[in-house]
Design an enzyme around this catalytic site. Structure first.
Site, PDB file in Angstrom:
ATOM      1  N   LYS A 126     -57.082 -87.546 -22.289  1.00  0.00           N
ATOM      2  CA  LYS A 126     -55.710 -87.621 -22.547  1.00  0.00           C
ATOM      3  C   LYS A 126     -55.379 -88.374 -23.693  1.00  0.00           C
ATOM      4  CE  LYS A 126     -52.173 -86.341 -20.066  1.00  0.00           C
ATOM      5  NZ  LYS A 126     -52.183 -84.945 -19.270  1.00  0.00           N
ATOM      6  N   GLY A 145     -37.896 -82.917 -11.374  1.00  0.00           N
ATOM      7  CA  GLY A 145     -38.350 -82.428 -12.838  1.00  0.00           C
ATOM      8  C   GLY A 145     -38.047 -81.041 -12.933  1.00  0.00           C
TER       9      GLY A 145
END
Ligand code: NAD
Length: 428
Positions: A107, A219
């Site tokens: 990541k 979201g």
């Protein structure tokens, strides 16, 4: 909200430790897998449009690449921390393993707020990120992708910088690129659609008709919007959507008793997934506080924003009508909620299974790029559905047959796959 502050890396390690104990993993494998293999912390100097130089802090963390090249998105976020990136890199390892694609976990992140950067400044930031990491990224070592507040354009700038420095074309170096420029058809929809592929499998197995269900969503970015599109296409009703409003620096929930109109809301959101409050009001939406999404009388909760949104402090706000917790975001539920989820008997779709559609399609993009031969959208989505459905079945069957919590079942499958590879390679 609770005043306990949650560290996602500690959450990821706590989840790992619990299952490692159950699996009786040997000490070496445990020590190797509970932390990242490699970390890069660096600065990126960017010439701003006004002639000044701003220095941004950035990270790339490779958790584990035993099963294949490491894979994971790059986030742009003002509150990014090394520990968030570490946690996300770990979850990427389990995500690739649970859907059984030959990739490891990584990541990246940059501490920045792209709302405050011009496109030219964002381009220089992307190019700087690649220059600082050159030699560590590549189609056979570490393959980035978009994540929160990054998109196909950012990926293309990064690819262009990589190819300019290396003097050759490596379209498989990065995924999430625009279609026609090495991107895969279906990638934009993949994570959100994947969420609903596993959700509909869960409902089918539990004898629940998706058409009779309602959901509340937090979201409305890449994941939230496409999950909402697919869920409503299959007949479900979304009662409300919560998202962040950058202008007011707070979140709002947009609700319609008859169900929100997903394409309509998508047409009034900006590129960061913020819905325009005034336009929504004029279209007849009730505008509620940002956390109202959690307490609605719906069947399904879909957190699709950020980590640590559901904590024991807010858990009691969840309506008794809720039957399914569908973790579309990464780490939306803190580990101390796990006993509460089990006590309430909620059906759980754990994050790294639920949102694995994105990385699965990124893997398809990489395969297509490496072959320089691209598939139709139908072919991509068919393969995506097959992979997600198979992964769901593996986790669900294990959970049912062993009377196991779904999160533990997903971890058991993923950790076992990675641990076996680590042992076979002779690493521990
Ligand atoms: P995005 O940046 O496109 O959208 C994020 C959404 O969350 C926006 O609508 C934003 O307004 C909303 N949001 C942010 N803070 C909020 C708050 N406090 N309250 C309510 N809403 C808030 O991001 P995305 O790509 O959709 O990712 C969402 C989540 O899914 C993240 O956890 C990400 O790591 C994860 N994820 C993304 C992908 C992918 O392919 N994009 C894949 C797997 C997992």
């Amino acid at each position: 909200m609770s005043n306990i502050s949650y560290n996602p890396y500690e959450s990821a390690q706590a989840q790992f430790d619990r299952v490692a104990e159950q699996l009786n993993l040997n000490q070496g494998v445990r020590e190797l897998l509970r932390q990242p293999m490699k970390e890069f912390h660096f600065t990126i100097p960017v010439k701003m449009d006004d002639g000044t130089t701003k220095v941004f802090k950035a990270f790339r963390v490779r958790h584990n690449d035993a099963r294949g090249p490491a894979k994971g998105g790059i986030r742009f976020h003002p509150h990014e921390t090394a520990d968030t990136v570490r946690a996300l890199s770990m979850w990427m390892t389990w995500k690739c393993a649970v859907v059984d694609i030959p990739l490891g976990g990584a990541k990246g992140g940059v501490i920045c707020d792209p709302h405050n950067l011009s496109l030219a400044e964002q381009e220089r930031l992307c190019r700087g990120y690649v220059r600082q990491l050159y030699g560590q990224l590549g189609p056979f070592s570490d393959v980035p992708a978009p994540d929160v507040m990054t998109n196909g354009q950012h990926m293309l700038w990064m690819l262009d910088e990589y190819e300019t420095v290396s003097g050759a074309r490596y379209p498989g170096m990065i995924t999430g690129k625009p279609v026609g420029m090495g991107g895969s058809l279906g990638r934009t929809e993949a994570t959100g659609y994947g969420v609903v592929y596993v959700l509909s499998e869960l409902l089918k197995n539990e004898g629940i008709d998706i058409k009779a269900t309602t959901a509340s969503l937090q979201g409305f970015g890449n994941v939230g919007e496409y999950a909402a599109r697919m869920y409503t296409e299959l007949g479900g009703k979304i009662l409300c959507v919560s998202c962040w409003n950058q202008k007011d620096k707070k979140s709002y929930t947009f609700k319609k008793e008859d169900g929100v109109n997903v394409p309509e809301l998508a047409s009034i959101k900006d590129s960061f997934g913020s819905i325009d409050v005034e336009k929504a009001r004029s279209l007849g939406y009730d505008i509620l506080p940002g956390d109202a999404w959690l307490s609605q009388d719906v069947d399904i909760l879909i957190p699709a924003a950020l980590e640590n949104q559901i904590t024991p402090a807010v858990f009691p706000q969840i309506s008794k009508s809720v039957r399914v917790l569908c973790e579309a975001a990464n780490g939306p539920t803190t580990p101390d909620c796990d006993p509460l989820i089990q006590e309430r008997g909620l059906l759980l779709l754990p994050d790294f299974l639920c949102n694995a559609g994105g990385v699965t399609c990124s893997y398809f993009e990489q395969v297509q790029c490496n072959m320089n031969y691209f598939w139709s959208r139908e072919e991509v989505l068919d393969k995506l559905k097959y992979t997600m459905t198979k992964a769901f079945a593996g986790v669900y069957d294990l959970a049912k047959s062993q009377n196991m919590y779904m999160r533990d079942a997903a971890y058991t499958i993923a950790i076992n796959r990675v641990a076996n590879t680590v042992k076979l390679r002779g690493w521990a």
